[in-house]
Motif scaffolding. Structure first.
Motif: not given
Length: 208
Positions: A155-158, A160-173
């Motif tokens: 879900m996080r990768l999807f 991020i790929h769709e531009g909702f957030a960056t990796f730093d903005e959507l970390p584990s948890g």
């Protein structure tokens, strides 16, 4: 929807230096708390009509989906295309954090291409199979509502790929157990409509 709290979630938290490899190919079941989370979500969305319920074939997702569908007289359709990311090897939380230090100096595209182990999936691999699944079911259920129960990483990768957030903005948890998002799609284009129990981290957020 992300699955409810699982035994492996708790094990990883309580044993950060141990890999949760003893749960087998299909992973662990839900904890009692995880089952209660799934029941609460089922109540929350009980008035929404779904034409189908899909789930990852891993135990924690399948059990969550079965609880959600229990009062709907609907069979859960499992699909390995929406399994959690395959890292290539079992690893502890501590090992995962150590490996992820390599991500710090990478840009967003490089992070999507990153593999934890040579035999594991990259972020692109996960997104491609997830989107292929979504495209296939959209052809069958065009104009209808479906529910898909899967895993936090996918879900996080999807998102991020769709531009909702960056990796730093959507970390584990960032996506809590039974957190979910609603999308509208024609199988190719995706509109993110709503978020529930998903926290996008801001630069000013405390690291804790």
């Amino acid at each position: 929807v992300r699955h409810g709290e699982s035994e492996s979630n708790v094990y990883a938290q309580e044993n950060p230096n141990e890999a949760a490899s003893h749960f087998g190919e299909f992973g662990s079941s839900l904890t009692q708390n995880g089952r209660e989370q799934a029941h609460k979500l089922a109540q929350k969305i009980k008035e929404v009509h779904f034409s189908a319920i899909f789930s990852s074939d891993l135990a924690r997702a399948k059990e969550t989906a079965e609880i959600i569908g229990s009062d709907r007289d609907m069979d859960v359709q499992t699909n390995p295309m929406i399994r959690e990311r395959y890292f290539g090897e079992h690893m502890s939380n501590a090992k995962k954090r150590e490996i992820e230090k390599a991500l710090i100096d990478l840009d967003e595209l490089e992070k999507l291409a990153f593999r934890y182990f040579p035999s594991g999936e990259s972020g692109y691999d996960v997104i491609n199979r997830f989107k292929k699944f979504l495209k296939e079911i959209t052809l069958v259920y065009a104009g209808k509502k479906i529910i898909v129960v899967c895993h936090g990483y996918i879900m996080r990768l999807f998102l991020i790929h769709e531009g909702f957030a960056t990796f730093d903005e959507l970390p584990s948890g960032s996506i809590k157990n039974t957190g979910y998002f609603i999308i509208q799609t024609d199988g190719t284009n995706f509109q993110i409509k709503e978020m529930h129990n998903i926290t996008k981290k801001q630069e000013s957020d405390n690291e804790e």
